[in-house]
Design a protein around this motif. Structure first.
Motif, PDB file in Angstrom:
ATOM      1  N   ARG A 192     -13.700 -18.036  16.700  1.00 33.76           N
ATOM      2  CA  ARG A 192     -14.392 -17.262  17.732  1.00 33.76           C
ATOM      3  C   ARG A 192     -15.595 -18.055  18.257  1.00 33.76           C
ATOM      4  N   VAL A 238      -7.552 -16.710  18.369  1.00 29.06           N
ATOM      5  CA  VAL A 238      -8.450 -17.684  18.991  1.00 29.06           C
ATOM      6  C   VAL A 238      -9.144 -16.947  20.131  1.00 29.06           C
ATOM      7  N   ASP A 239     -10.425 -16.707  19.987  1.00 31.28           N
ATOM      8  CA  ASP A 239     -11.140 -15.770  20.853  1.00 31.28           C
ATOM      9  C   ASP A 239     -12.376 -16.444  21.451  1.00 31.28           C
ATOM     10  N   SER A 240     -12.454 -16.434  22.787  1.00 30.67           N
ATOM     11  CA  SER A 240     -13.643 -16.906  23.506  1.00 30.67           C
ATOM     12  C   SER A 240     -13.992 -18.346  23.150  1.00 30.67           C
ATOM     13  N   CYS A 241     -12.981 -19.202  23.145  1.00 25.63           N
ATOM     14  CA  CYS A 241     -13.161 -20.618  22.826  1.00 25.63           C
ATOM     15  C   CYS A 241     -12.896 -21.472  24.061  1.00 25.63           C
ATOM     16  N   THR A 242     -13.449 -22.689  24.059  1.00 20.10           N
ATOM     17  CA  THR A 242     -13.275 -23.634  25.156  1.00 20.10           C
ATOM     18  C   THR A 242     -12.647 -24.913  24.624  1.00 20.10           C
ATOM     19  N   VAL A 273      -4.384 -15.302  21.674  1.00 21.69           N
ATOM     20  CA  VAL A 273      -5.349 -16.176  22.339  1.00 21.69           C
ATOM     21  C   VAL A 273      -5.961 -15.393  23.483  1.00 21.69           C
ATOM     22  N   CYS A 307     -10.122 -17.476  26.588  1.00 20.49           N
ATOM     23  CA  CYS A 307     -10.333 -18.903  26.345  1.00 20.49           C
ATOM     24  C   CYS A 307     -10.216 -19.697  27.645  1.00 20.49           C
ATOM     25  N   CYS A 351      -7.110 -15.765  30.031  1.00 22.07           N
ATOM     26  CA  CYS A 351      -7.486 -17.161  29.840  1.00 22.07           C
ATOM     27  C   CYS A 351      -7.579 -17.861  31.196  1.00 22.07           C
ATOM     28  N   MET A 386     -15.477 -13.612  27.778  1.00 23.28           N
ATOM     29  CA  MET A 386     -15.968 -14.686  26.933  1.00 23.28           C
ATOM     30  C   MET A 386     -17.460 -14.578  26.662  1.00 23.28           C
ATOM     31  N   CYS A 421     -11.087 -15.834  31.975  1.00 23.66           N
ATOM     32  CA  CYS A 421     -11.912 -15.577  30.792  1.00 23.66           C
ATOM     33  C   CYS A 421     -13.264 -14.962  31.111  1.00 23.66           C
TER      34      CYS A 421
END
Length: 595
Positions: free
Chosen positions: A210, A238-242, A269, A272, A303, A419, A441
């Motif tokens: 996260r 997989v949350d709020s990732c870049t 996911v 993201c 996403c 996000m 996102c």
């Protein structure tokens, strides 16, 4: 459950279970007998509160399992040293991440938390502990509330320096260990597939990443996940990732084919951003082997995919009875196809905007999606346009005020926040007369505008239209603090009544809190929150309109954190929405004016 710490000012000779950089207590009089779990000090050194702390005995880290008396404790396992006059340290922060996660002995146990202070940690780590069976946490302490070291937590496979080629290893190899939640860490990858994060031994399950950033250090991919055992759900979120990945898969999931029945791998996911180039891909899912039955069920919501060859794809087979899904997302500028399946039925998509020369390969068009070249919807992204007018900068690739991405998607099952943790929907402000979520996102928060008719005091207030939120950064002192605002809503407003929330205050010792209106439409009501920070710092104050009607108006005025003038909302920059992050001079407690 214990709490462990790593700090750039720590020492690997410490026990790692105190936020202090130095050990709680030290000695050179320790006595152990090899192959027994008992450790004795010749002085009265131990207390019952030491249970769960780390103790370093002659450079070997143990966990104190039990308190016997003031001179004796029981270790978590048999001692690896013997004799007298041994050096020992209880507590203190470790200098490296690997000292905790890379130990073959399981120092961290189920439910423990490992806080990593701000700084650059140049190490490649394979988790070596016996696998966990309940959720265990590895957090970047970016605000310093736990370790005292605020700042970016960067875990880098550039182990020498930033001008020397990275190691041929992943920054983090999970080593098949389960039930990990990893949050607020920036990973810089090594020269290997899955250079940022790799599940290595395979069959890792029940993990969450996260608010992490994954930057590839080679053309080798960022995040690699392998399952060797069929019919096992990965249970990965997989949350709020870049992800920033050149010419390779950003997120690459492989599961085996099997004889029997298709199964749901359960990979989620959401929120993201994937930025790729050349032949790179955002999300790739495959089934290895040629057996008849496949895994499926990699689901991506909200996403944003920019560049690369393909945004979302299946290769080498995937289930058609449990398809992978893509909803409420934006795919922009892919050079092969936005969404590509190895065979028809492997991917279901809807409520997406696919802006590329080829929208789909072997994928049926979603009834509510938009796709084509030229683009059917204008690609109205924020790309730092605010600098042209001196306005407030917004998140890269977030939707512009008039973007058709706003209020477009409402596929069920998507995340309730974006996000940036803004409520969905949040915005679209005065342009759109609906209350649907944004796709991609980001929502568009901070859309309040100046209001001169409906005011509580003075001649100016704020107005928000539809579901929206607006945030302010407010400095606080270590003294009793009251934040208040007056709010009014009109007869078109429906749903949960407006609220004011204070959050992001952990550095100042302030817990999240919310005040929600209870009154009737077309009347002013005061919302108030009182708290006492433990240290000077900042909090975020959020005005939240939760209207389920796109034309429901809220008005906000007399915002006070001690003392404001009666007409504080009296500026409006060149037609832009009200500035998104504002620090007012605030008189709080006995500390005078701050900010």
């Amino acid at each position: 459950m214990a709490t462990w710490y790593a700090r750039k000012t720590g020492s690997d000779s410490n026990g790692g279970s105190s936020s202090s950089a130095s050990a709680d207590r030290t000695g050179t009089d320790g006595v152990t007998t090899i192959a027994t779990p008992t450790f004795t000090s010749l002085t009265a050194s131990f207390a019952a509160g030491d249970v769960g702390k780390g103790i370093n005995v002659n450079a070997i880290l143990y966990r104190i399992a039990a308190f016997v008396d003031s001179t004796t404790v029981t270790l978590d396992r048999n001692a690896a040293a013997s004799g007298t006059g041994l050096t020992w340290n209880i507590g203190g922060a470790l200098l490296t991440i690997g000292k905790m996660l890379g130990l073959s002995a399981q120092i961290m146990q189920n439910g423990d938390t490992f806080w990593i202070g701000g700084g650059v940690y140049r190490e490649t780590v394979t988790i070596a502990a016996t696998t966990f069976t309940a959720e265990t946490f590895v957090y970047g302490d970016v605000d310093g509330a736990q370790t005292g070291d605020a700042g970016l937590v960067c875990w880098s496979a550039y182990t020498t320096n930033d001008k020397t080629t990275p190691a041929a290893a992943s920054a983090l190899d999970l080593g098949g260990r389960d039930f990990l939640t990893i949050q607020d860490i920036t990973f810089i990858g090594g020269n290997i597939s899955g250079g940022c994060v790799n599940d290595g031994s395979g069959d890792t399950t029940n993990c969450t990443f996260r608010r992490c950033v994954f930057i590839s250090g080679a053309v080798a991919g960022s995040f690699r996940w392998i399952m060797f055992t069929a019919n096992v759900a990965i249970n990965l979120t997989v949350d709020s990732c870049t992800f920033l990945t050149p010419a390779a898969p950003s997120l690459y999931i492989t599961v085996p084919s099997v004889t029997g029945a298709d199964w749901d791998v359960n990979v989620q996911v959401k929120n993201c951003m994937f930025i790729t180039s050349g032949n790179g891909t955002g999300i790739t899912f495959e089934n290895s082997g040629a057996l008849a039955n496949k895994g499926g069920g990699l689901d991506a919501y909200n996403c944003t995919f920019i560049g690369g060859a393909t945004a979302f794809r299946t290769i080498t087979g995937a289930s058609t009875s449990i398809p992978c899904t893509l909803y409420n997302s934006i795919c922009y500028g892919q050079n092969t196809a936005c969404v590509s399946a190895q065979a028809s039925g492997q991917i279901t998509e809807d409520y997406n905007v696919l802006l590329s020369s080829t929208a789909r390969t072997n994928v049926t068009a979603g009834a509510n999606s938009q796709a084509g070249n030229p683009f059917p919807y204008a690609p109205l992204f924020e790309l730092c346009q605010a600098v042209m007018s001196g306005g407030q900068l917004r998140q890269f690739a977030s939707p512009m005020l008039t973007s058709p991405f706003l209020g477009f998607g409402n596929q069920a099952g998507g995340p309730t926040v974006d996000m940036l943790n803004l409520p969905r929907p949040s915005g679209p402000g005065p342009t759109w007369a609906n209350a649907l979520n944004s796709i991609g996102c980001f929502e568009r928060g901070n859309t309040a505008i100046k209001e001169t008719t409906t005011v509580h005091t003075g001649s100016n207030a704020l107005k928000m239209v539809g579901p929206a939120t607006h945030s302010f950064t407010v400095p606080v002192n270590a003294a009793a603090t009251t934040i208040q605002v007056f709010v009014q809503w009109d007869s078109d407003y429906t749903g949960t009544k407006p609220s004011m929330k204070v959050n992001n205050g952990t550095e100042a010792g302030v817990s999240d809190a919310t005040a929600t209106a209870t009154g009737l439409a077309n009347a002013w009501e005061k919302l108030s929150l009182t708290f006492t920070p433990t240290a000077a710092g900042f909090v975020t104050v959020n005005f939240i309109s939760s209207s389920t009607a796109g034309n429901g108006d809220t008005y906000w005025d007399s915002f006070a954190g001690g003392s404001f003038g009666a007409d504080q909302f009296n500026f409006y920059r060149r037609g832009e929405p009200f500035p998104s992050i504002v620090s007012f001079p605030v008189r709080i407690g006995a500390g005078g004016f701050v900010g």
